[in-house]
Motif scaffolding. Structure first.
Motif, short mmCIF file in Angstrom:
data_model
loop_
_atom_site.label_atom_id
_atom_site.label_comp_id
_atom_site.label_asym_id
_atom_site.label_seq_id
_atom_site.Cartn_x
_atom_site.Cartn_y
_atom_site.Cartn_z
N MET A 32 -47.79 -35.87 -4.42
CA MET A 32 -46.85 -36.98 -4.30
C MET A 32 -46.50 -37.48 -5.69
O MET A 32 -47.34 -37.48 -6.59
CB MET A 32 -47.46 -38.10 -3.47
CG MET A 32 -47.76 -37.69 -2.05
SD MET A 32 -48.60 -38.96 -1.09
CE MET A 32 -47.37 -40.21 -1.03
N SER A 33 -45.25 -37.90 -5.85
CA SER A 33 -44.83 -38.46 -7.13
C SER A 33 -43.84 -39.57 -6.86
O SER A 33 -43.55 -39.91 -5.72
CB SER A 33 -44.23 -37.37 -8.02
OG SER A 33 -43.11 -36.78 -7.41
N GLY A 34 -43.33 -40.15 -7.95
CA GLY A 34 -42.45 -41.30 -7.82
C GLY A 34 -43.27 -42.47 -7.31
O GLY A 34 -44.38 -42.71 -7.77
N ILE A 35 -42.75 -43.15 -6.33
CA ILE A 35 -43.48 -44.26 -5.71
C ILE A 35 -44.01 -43.82 -4.34
O ILE A 35 -44.09 -44.60 -3.40
CB ILE A 35 -42.61 -45.54 -5.61
CG1 ILE A 35 -41.32 -45.26 -4.84
CG2 ILE A 35 -42.34 -46.10 -6.98
CD1 ILE A 35 -40.52 -46.50 -4.50
N GLY A 36 -44.33 -42.54 -4.27
CA GLY A 36 -44.80 -41.96 -3.02
C GLY A 36 -43.66 -41.42 -2.18
O GLY A 36 -43.87 -40.99 -1.05
N ASP A 37 -42.46 -41.41 -2.75
CA ASP A 37 -41.29 -40.97 -2.01
C ASP A 37 -40.98 -39.49 -2.20
O ASP A 37 -40.17 -38.93 -1.48
CB ASP A 37 -40.07 -41.82 -2.37
CG ASP A 37 -39.77 -41.83 -3.85
OD1 ASP A 37 -40.68 -41.52 -4.65
OD2 ASP A 37 -38.63 -42.17 -4.22
N ILE A 71 -42.66 -35.98 -1.79
CA ILE A 71 -43.85 -35.36 -1.22
C ILE A 71 -43.61 -33.86 -1.11
O ILE A 71 -42.63 -33.43 -0.50
CB ILE A 71 -44.18 -35.93 0.18
CG1 ILE A 71 -44.38 -37.44 0.07
CG2 ILE A 71 -45.40 -35.24 0.77
CD1 ILE A 71 -44.48 -38.15 1.40
N ALA A 72 -44.49 -33.08 -1.71
CA ALA A 72 -44.40 -31.62 -1.66
C ALA A 72 -45.69 -31.08 -1.07
O ALA A 72 -46.74 -31.14 -1.71
CB ALA A 72 -44.16 -31.06 -3.06
N PRO A 73 -45.65 -30.55 0.17
CA PRO A 73 -46.85 -29.97 0.76
C PRO A 73 -47.36 -28.82 -0.10
O PRO A 73 -46.58 -28.05 -0.65
CB PRO A 73 -46.36 -29.46 2.11
CG PRO A 73 -45.11 -30.23 2.39
CD PRO A 73 -44.49 -30.49 1.05
N LEU A 74 -48.68 -28.74 -0.23
CA LEU A 74 -49.30 -27.66 -0.98
C LEU A 74 -49.79 -26.61 0.01
O LEU A 74 -50.93 -26.66 0.47
CB LEU A 74 -50.46 -28.20 -1.83
CG LEU A 74 -50.08 -29.23 -2.88
CD1 LEU A 74 -51.32 -29.79 -3.56
CD2 LEU A 74 -49.12 -28.64 -3.89
N GLN A 75 -48.91 -25.68 0.33
CA GLN A 75 -49.23 -24.70 1.36
C GLN A 75 -50.21 -23.64 0.88
O GLN A 75 -50.84 -22.96 1.67
CB GLN A 75 -47.94 -24.08 1.87
CG GLN A 75 -47.08 -25.12 2.54
CD GLN A 75 -45.70 -24.62 2.89
OE1 GLN A 75 -45.40 -23.46 2.82
NE2 GLN A 75 -44.85 -25.56 3.29
#
Length: 149
Positions: A4-9, A11-15
């Motif tokens: 997660m980055s930004g202010i939690g907005d 989101i990149a799943p780590l598959q």
């Protein structure tokens, strides 16, 4: 698992994330919504380092458990210290996890107060969850499996 980055907005799943046996703990202490601004002001988080953005590129090759633990240890959770100031129970949870036998790493999840500990195997995670729940009966404690396909 996700980055997660930004202010939690963002989101990149780590598959490609490996499977871990873990313990999740929530001290059942709410994070006051009126403190969100204070948490981010205390945080002063840097931009993601290049190594972090490497995990977000597709296609993602599988990473080893050792690499995943090293990555989490190096990059951590930028909100953890700030949230622990606002909700001191987070420090207690992290200490409880860190002091259990064979806990590889303990960190806060997201913006808290839930924290996780990564363990060698299912037996270690279940034993840690049992031990912690006996000492801290008012916490929500659960042994789980994270990641993997």
């Amino acid at each position: 698992p996700a980055m997660m980055s930004g202010i939690g907005d963002h989101i990149a799943p780590l598959q490609s994330f490996p499977q871990f046996h873990a313990v999740l703990i929530n001290p059942l202490t709410p994070m006051p919504s009126d403190k969100t601004r204070a948490i981010f002001e205390l945080c002063n988080a840097p931009l993601l380092p290049p190594s972090a953005s490497d995990l977000l590129v597709d296609p993602r090759p599988p990473i080893s458990k050792d690499d995943a633990v090293a990555f989490i240890a190096e990059n951590g959770n930028d909100l953890q210290q700030s949230c622990a100031i606002i909700a001191p129970a987070i420090k207690e949870v992290l200490a409880a996890l860190s002091n259990t036998r064979l806990c590889w790493l303990a960190r806060m999840s997201g913006a808290g107060p839930t924290c996780f500990g990564l363990f060698q195997d299912a037996s270690c995670a279940h034993n840690a969850a049992w031990d912690i729940s006996r000492i801290w009966p008012n916490w929500w404690v659960k042994a789980v499996v994270l990641g993997g396909a």
